[in-house]
Design an enzyme around this catalytic site. Structure first.
Site, short mmCIF file in Angstrom:
data_model
loop_
_atom_site.label_atom_id
_atom_site.label_comp_id
_atom_site.label_asym_id
_atom_site.label_seq_id
_atom_site.Cartn_x
_atom_site.Cartn_y
_atom_site.Cartn_z
N ASP A 291 52.35 34.71 81.31
CA ASP A 291 52.03 34.13 82.62
C ASP A 291 50.64 33.50 82.56
O ASP A 291 49.84 33.80 81.67
CB ASP A 291 52.09 35.20 83.72
CG ASP A 291 51.04 36.30 83.54
OD1 ASP A 291 50.94 36.83 82.43
OD2 ASP A 291 50.33 36.61 84.51
N GLU B 58 50.20 39.49 83.76
CA GLU B 58 48.86 40.01 83.50
C GLU B 58 47.87 39.48 84.53
O GLU B 58 47.04 40.22 85.05
CB GLU B 58 48.40 39.61 82.09
CG GLU B 58 47.17 40.35 81.60
CD GLU B 58 45.84 39.79 82.10
OE1 GLU B 58 44.86 40.54 82.12
OE2 GLU B 58 45.78 38.60 82.48
ZN LIG Z 1 44.63 36.60 79.78
#
Ligand SMILES: [Zn+2]
Length: 449
Positions: free
Chosen positions: A91, A156
């Site tokens: 992501d 994340e």
């Molecule tokens: Zn990162």
């Protein structure tokens, strides 16, 4: 297949780079921002394309469902007694202000040896690093000489549930070595292990002095001004030198930061002051640093002559690696309460906390990694601290206490992660791919003198 030597791996990585660059560009084209409100299709596409790339590199792959979050990509390959976990995330941050980008964020563009695009560094370069290392070993050896597990997370940037997943499924993290490829060298060509991460706590402080604004001509003087009271509280967070005093710090032992470079990264003039005393790196890594990150008060535009009845601020405290976060949260909240002047009512609400990490580097895998970095870069590696906290680290350290954790990657300070014009230096990526391939070979019992 050829004999596995430093030079044969170096050659293999060099030959693999054009395809690796093309694969990285392919991933950068997918706007896989997992924040709420962004479309899910690109997130899932990035997961699937990451899975496909690892599968094509000979890994057994799956999309691992994560409760309450996007799937993680898992790939397994190799044999031998050493277990290595390879972490990155697919992501990305939102693109932000499109006008601030020189070229569009999701149209990867090569300029001056750097590949520009959102996620090119953070953290699709981490995916490319692991992919390239596996491919290079497959090409030279025909196999991977360690039990490698790639774990590529999908949330994340928005604080997703992988850390909790790891705590509930400790088997996923059972490894001798864990490579977190979500960081970078302290400068291009300077091999660096990030061995210290600051922790973080924040809190909100509110001052309520009156039920409503009071005309300052009629009541000002004795009427308690909430904004002034809040300013007095906030003023105690740093001393007269600009040092934060809420929790203790300690001296930093690794590589020292350069003040001129630091100013340049910040875009600061040489005659502007830096806050605090003592070595710059202590102030950046191993000592606490407090900031006021939000303030609610009437705006200047339209300000009226009134005594302000209510004001609040959000205060964020970066912590030296290894600091107990609950202790620090209590210290911050107590400090804010105790600093209230004149007996005014203050409400302090604890916010987020993220644990920092001080990483031990005296194990056998670090020896292999330092050797590999030196071979790949032609110079010895350094240890550095980094500001951001990685919540996953604390979870991994909890469930795999025997693992040697390594933070290494291709995001140099010029990568401008989270900002417009994010990029990765492709030669730096090549050196990091080689370093990881060499390290895995050495961990697999090859290449030892
Ligand atoms: Zn990162």
């Amino acid at each position: 297949m050829s004999t596995c030597t430093v030079e044969s791996l170096r050659e293999a990585v060099r030959e693999l780079m054009p395809q690796l660059q093309a694969d990285l560009e392919h991933l950068v084209r997918i706007p896989s921002c997992a924040f709420a409100g962004f479309p899910r299709e690109p997130v899932h596409e990035a997961a699937e394309e990451t899975r496909r790339l690892f599968a094509e590199a000979g890994m057994q792959t799956e999309l691992l469902p994560i409760d309450g979050g996007e799937p993680a990509v898992v790939g397994r390959v190799g044999e031998g007694s050493t277990r290595v976990l390879l972490y990155a995330h697919y992501d990305v941050q939102p693109a932000g202000d499109l006008d601030a980008w020189t070229t569009p964020p999701f149209e990867p563009t090569l300029r001056g040896g750097r590949l520009y695009g959102r996620g090119a560094a953070d953290d699709k370069s981490g995916i490319a690093m692991h992919l390239g290392a596996i491919r290079a070993l497959q090409r030279v050896l025909g196999h991977v000489p360690v039990q490698a597990v790639a774990l590529i997370e999908g949330e994340e940037e928005c604080g997703g549930p992988l850390p909790e997943y790891v705590l509930e499924h400790p088997e996923i993290a059972q490894a001798d070595v864990i490579v977190i490829a979500d960081v970078g060298n302290r400068a291009i060509g300077e091999p660096t292990f990030v061995t210290a991460l600051r922790g973080l706590v924040d809190a909100t402080v509110e001052v309520r002095t009156l039920p409503r604004p009071a005309h300052s001509g009629m009541y000002g003087g004795p009427a308690p001004d909430a904004l002034l009271a809040l300013i007095r509280i906030l003023d105690t967070l740093r001393d007269e030198n600009g040092d934060t005093t809420i929790v203790p710090g300690h001296p930093w032992q690794g590589a020292q930061a350069d003040e001129a470079e630091f100013r340049e990264e910040l875009g600061m003039r040489p005659d502007q002051p830096l806050l605090g005393t003592g070595p710059l790196t202590d102030r950046l890594v191993t000592r606490p640093a407090v900031s006021v990150i939000g303030l609610d008060a009437p705006p200047v535009e339209g300000a009226i002559n009134a005594v302000i009845p209510y004001a609040r601020a959000k205060v964020s405290l970066r912590l030296p690696p290894g600091t107990d976060t609950q202790m620090a949260m209590d210290a911050l909240c107590d400090h804010l309460r105790d600093a209230a002047p004149w007996g005014v009512d203050v409400t302090v609400t604890p916010g987020e906390q993220g644990r920092g990490c001080a990483i031990a580097t005296d194990g056998p895998a670090y020896e292999a990694a330092r050797w590999a970095m030196e071979q790949a870069f032609g110079k010895p590696s350094a240890e550095a601290g980094e500001g951001g906290s990685i919540p996953l680290l604390a979870a991994l350290a909890d469930v795999a206490p025997g693992a040697e954790i390594m933070l290494m990657g291709a995001e140099d300070p010029g990568a401008l992660i989270h900002a417009p014009d994010e990029s990765v230096d492709l030669e730096e990526l090549e050196r990091m791919v080689l370093a990881e391939a060499l390290m895995l070979a050495r961990l697999g019992g090859l290449l030892s003198e």
